[in-house]
Design a protein around this motif. Structure first.
Motif, mmCIF file in Angstrom:
data_model
loop_
_atom_site.group_PDB
_atom_site.id
_atom_site.type_symbol
_atom_site.label_atom_id
_atom_site.label_comp_id
_atom_site.label_asym_id
_atom_site.label_seq_id
_atom_site.Cartn_x
_atom_site.Cartn_y
_atom_site.Cartn_z
ATOM 1 N N PRO A 1 0.805 -1.233 0.000
ATOM 2 C CA PRO A 1 0.000 0.000 0.000
ATOM 3 C C PRO A 1 0.833 1.276 0.000
ATOM 4 O O PRO A 1 0.328 2.338 -0.383
ATOM 5 C CB PRO A 1 -0.815 -0.117 1.298
ATOM 6 N N LEU A 2 2.086 1.195 0.418
ATOM 7 C CA LEU A 2 2.936 2.383 0.474
ATOM 8 C C LEU A 2 3.640 2.666 -0.852
ATOM 9 O O LEU A 2 4.285 3.706 -1.003
ATOM 10 C CB LEU A 2 3.979 2.231 1.589
ATOM 11 N N THR A 3 3.507 1.750 -1.804
ATOM 12 C CA THR A 3 4.148 1.920 -3.112
ATOM 13 C C THR A 3 3.086 2.180 -4.179
ATOM 14 O O THR A 3 2.176 1.361 -4.349
ATOM 15 C CB THR A 3 4.952 0.667 -3.497
ATOM 16 N N PRO A 4 3.164 3.308 -4.897
ATOM 17 C CA PRO A 4 2.172 3.591 -5.944
ATOM 18 C C PRO A 4 2.138 2.483 -6.996
ATOM 19 O O PRO A 4 3.169 1.906 -7.347
ATOM 20 C CB PRO A 4 2.664 4.915 -6.549
ATOM 21 N N ILE A 5 0.946 2.199 -7.490
ATOM 22 C CA ILE A 5 0.792 1.178 -8.528
ATOM 23 C C ILE A 5 1.158 1.788 -9.873
ATOM 24 O O ILE A 5 0.547 2.763 -10.311
ATOM 25 C CB ILE A 5 -0.656 0.653 -8.566
ATOM 26 N N ASN A 6 2.160 1.217 -10.534
ATOM 27 C CA ASN A 6 2.544 1.708 -11.857
ATOM 28 C C ASN A 6 2.226 0.647 -12.906
ATOM 29 O O ASN A 6 1.826 -0.473 -12.596
ATOM 30 C CB ASN A 6 4.027 2.103 -11.893
ATOM 31 N N ARG A 7 2.409 1.008 -14.175
ATOM 32 C CA ARG A 7 2.064 0.091 -15.262
ATOM 33 C C ARG A 7 2.933 -1.168 -15.230
ATOM 34 O O ARG A 7 2.459 -2.258 -15.561
ATOM 35 C CB ARG A 7 2.200 0.795 -16.610
ATOM 36 N N GLY A 8 4.182 -1.018 -14.798
ATOM 37 C CA GLY A 8 5.056 -2.179 -14.713
ATOM 38 C C GLY A 8 4.514 -3.227 -13.756
ATOM 39 O O GLY A 8 4.526 -4.429 -14.056
ATOM 40 N N TYR A 9 4.019 -2.771 -12.598
ATOM 41 C CA TYR A 9 3.432 -3.706 -11.635
ATOM 42 C C TYR A 9 2.178 -4.354 -12.221
ATOM 43 O O TYR A 9 1.964 -5.566 -12.083
ATOM 44 C CB TYR A 9 3.084 -2.980 -10.336
ATOM 45 N N GLU A 10 1.350 -3.553 -12.895
ATOM 46 C CA GLU A 10 0.119 -4.093 -13.476
ATOM 47 C C GLU A 10 0.431 -5.136 -14.552
ATOM 48 O O GLU A 10 -0.237 -6.178 -14.633
ATOM 49 C CB GLU A 10 -0.720 -2.965 -14.073
ATOM 50 N N GLU A 11 1.430 -4.865 -15.382
ATOM 51 C CA GLU A 11 1.808 -5.831 -16.411
ATOM 52 C C GLU A 11 2.266 -7.140 -15.781
ATOM 53 O O GLU A 11 1.917 -8.234 -16.249
ATOM 54 C CB GLU A 11 2.910 -5.241 -17.296
ATOM 55 N N HIS A 12 3.047 -7.028 -14.713
ATOM 56 C CA HIS A 12 3.516 -8.217 -13.996
ATOM 57 C C HIS A 12 2.335 -9.003 -13.429
ATOM 58 O O HIS A 12 2.275 -10.240 -13.528
ATOM 59 C CB HIS A 12 4.467 -7.789 -12.878
ATOM 60 N N LEU A 13 1.364 -8.280 -12.864
ATOM 61 C CA LEU A 13 0.188 -8.913 -12.269
ATOM 62 C C LEU A 13 -0.642 -9.634 -13.324
ATOM 63 O O LEU A 13 -1.022 -10.802 -13.149
ATOM 64 C CB LEU A 13 -0.659 -7.852 -11.564
ATOM 65 N N TYR A 14 -0.918 -8.964 -14.438
ATOM 66 C CA TYR A 14 -1.741 -9.564 -15.489
ATOM 67 C C TYR A 14 -1.009 -10.706 -16.189
ATOM 68 O O TYR A 14 -1.630 -11.708 -16.576
ATOM 69 C CB TYR A 14 -2.180 -8.495 -16.492
ATOM 70 N N ASP A 15 0.301 -10.573 -16.360
ATOM 71 C CA ASP A 15 1.073 -11.662 -16.962
ATOM 72 C C ASP A 15 1.046 -12.897 -16.064
ATOM 73 O O ASP A 15 0.945 -14.034 -16.550
ATOM 74 C CB ASP A 15 2.523 -11.224 -17.197
ATOM 75 N N TYR A 16 1.139 -12.673 -14.767
ATOM 76 C CA TYR A 16 1.129 -13.803 -13.830
ATOM 77 C C TYR A 16 -0.174 -14.597 -13.951
ATOM 78 O O TYR A 16 -0.163 -15.831 -13.994
ATOM 79 C CB TYR A 16 1.304 -13.308 -12.389
ATOM 80 N N TYR A 17 -1.301 -13.894 -14.006
ATOM 81 C CA TYR A 17 -2.594 -14.575 -14.079
ATOM 82 C C TYR A 17 -2.982 -14.958 -15.508
ATOM 83 O O TYR A 17 -3.959 -15.688 -15.707
ATOM 84 C CB TYR A 17 -3.689 -13.688 -13.487
ATOM 85 N N GLY A 18 -2.230 -14.466 -16.491
ATOM 86 C CA GLY A 18 -2.561 -14.764 -17.877
ATOM 87 C C GLY A 18 -3.876 -14.137 -18.307
ATOM 88 O O GLY A 18 -4.625 -14.719 -19.097
ATOM 89 N N LYS A 19 -4.146 -12.939 -17.794
ATOM 90 C CA LYS A 19 -5.412 -12.263 -18.075
ATOM 91 C C LYS A 19 -5.218 -11.154 -19.110
ATOM 92 O O LYS A 19 -4.131 -10.597 -19.263
ATOM 93 C CB LYS A 19 -5.983 -11.658 -16.791
ATOM 94 N N GLU A 20 -6.315 -10.840 -19.806
ATOM 95 C CA GLU A 20 -6.293 -9.763 -20.786
ATOM 96 C C GLU A 20 -6.211 -8.420 -20.077
ATOM 97 O O GLU A 20 -6.937 -8.164 -19.119
ATOM 98 C CB GLU A 20 -7.556 -9.821 -21.644
ATOM 99 N N ARG A 21 -5.333 -7.551 -20.541
ATOM 100 C CA ARG A 21 -5.100 -6.270 -19.880
ATOM 101 C C ARG A 21 -6.203 -5.270 -20.214
ATOM 102 O O ARG A 21 -6.567 -5.113 -21.375
ATOM 103 C CB ARG A 21 -3.737 -5.718 -20.298
ATOM 104 N N TYR A 22 -6.694 -4.576 -19.197
ATOM 105 C CA TYR A 22 -7.814 -3.658 -19.396
ATOM 106 C C TYR A 22 -7.421 -2.418 -20.183
ATOM 107 O O TYR A 22 -8.277 -1.755 -20.783
ATOM 108 C CB TYR A 22 -8.414 -3.245 -18.045
ATOM 109 N N TRP A 23 -6.138 -2.063 -20.190
ATOM 110 C CA TRP A 23 -5.713 -0.821 -20.838
ATOM 111 C C TRP A 23 -5.424 -1.000 -22.329
ATOM 112 O O TRP A 23 -5.140 -0.033 -23.019
ATOM 113 C CB TRP A 23 -4.475 -0.256 -20.144
ATOM 114 N N LEU A 24 -5.508 -2.234 -22.821
ATOM 115 C CA LEU A 24 -5.287 -2.469 -24.244
ATOM 116 C C LEU A 24 -6.615 -2.430 -24.989
ATOM 117 O O LEU A 24 -7.639 -2.884 -24.467
ATOM 118 C CB LEU A 24 -4.612 -3.827 -24.462
ATOM 119 N N PRO A 25 -6.630 -1.903 -26.231
ATOM 120 C CA PRO A 25 -7.888 -1.818 -27.000
ATOM 121 C C PRO A 25 -8.414 -3.200 -27.371
ATOM 122 O O PRO A 25 -7.684 -4.167 -27.421
ATOM 123 C CB PRO A 25 -7.484 -1.011 -28.241
#
Length: 250
Positions: free
Chosen positions: A226-250
């Motif tokens: 919670p003390l570290t801002p969420i950046n795109r790098g963290y989100e990419e790592h999270l979505y890659d881990y779960y193998g999910k489609e990224r919400y920010w892509l068209p």
């Protein structure tokens, strides 16, 4: 920017002539996890009133100063439609609110939502047949308090996972991007993020959120600080881990 709901609560709303209050809660559309209304605590200048503001009227968010500019006067807020705090917000009440603030509605004919995380909407002036208009007015939109969801238990496909500690909000669209899960009952001192798209169902009567993930998947997922801002790098790592489609892509 992604910001925790806990940090949003208490944020000052600065009107054109004076402060109108602070953010007390968000009313979330449970169909698409978008914030539809900002619940405002107007404090002493307008006591005993439940005031709702549409997110579309919010201006620049200054999270360091915990302030958001809005292009409204105290008088405009005071003259807004009264909202009964003991009753759910009806579609008719939403129509009155949007008309007062002169902003477009977010639903289409027969109350069908047109938004999926972006700012699409249908103007109030758009033609809706009388029969469908009646349906909209009588219908209760699927709105829930963000505060209500906090502390809901999280259920994985193979057992209890923890509880909802917070929500992560995108201040550009006011969409709920993540549910913060505290797993301390199972994994001490560990917090993880789960996107609403990975939620199977929410049981409002049992106060449970069911997710389409296993406990082992959660156990090995990227940890959230919670003390570290969420950046795109963290989100990419999270979505890659779960193998999910990224919400920010068209």
């Amino acid at each position: 920017m992604l910001i925790a709901f806990d940090s949003i609560r208490g944020t000052k709303l600065a009107g054109i002539d004076d402060d109108v209050g602070t953010i007390q809660d968000l009313l979330i559309d449970t169909d698409d996890w978008l914030s539809r209304h900002i619940v405002v605590d107007t404090g002493k200048w307008l006591p005993d009133r439940r005031v709702l503001l549409p997110p579309s009227i919010l201006g620049r968010c200054d999270w360091q100063q915990r302030a958001i500019a809005i292009d409204l006067s105290q008088q405009q807020v005071k003259e807004s439609p009264h909202v009964d705090s003991q009753k759910p917000v009806s579609r008719q009440m939403e129509m009155e609110l949007f008309k007062h603030y002169d902003v477009p509605a977010y639903w289409g004919p027969a109350g069908v939502s047109l938004t999926t995380g972006t700012a699409m909407s249908m103007p109030l002036s758009a033609h809706v047949p009388a029969a469908e208009q009646q349906t909209i007015e009588e219908d209760l939109p699927p709105l829930r308090s963000a505060k209500e969801i906090l502390n809901y238990s999280i259920e994985a496909t193979d057992g209890d996972l923890g509880h909802v500690e917070d929500l992560i909000v995108d201040d550009a669209t006011w969409a709920i991007r993540y549910v913060v899960v505290d797993t301390k009952n199972w994994l001490p001192s560990r917090k993880v993020l789960i996107a609403p798209e990975w939620v199977d169902a929410v049981s409002w009567t049992e106060t449970k959120v069911h997710v389409d993930l296993t406990r082992d998947q959660i156990k090995n997922s990227p940890e959230y600080d919670p003390l570290t801002p969420i950046n795109r790098g963290y989100e990419e790592h999270l979505y890659d881990y779960y193998g999910k489609e990224r919400y920010w892509l068209p």
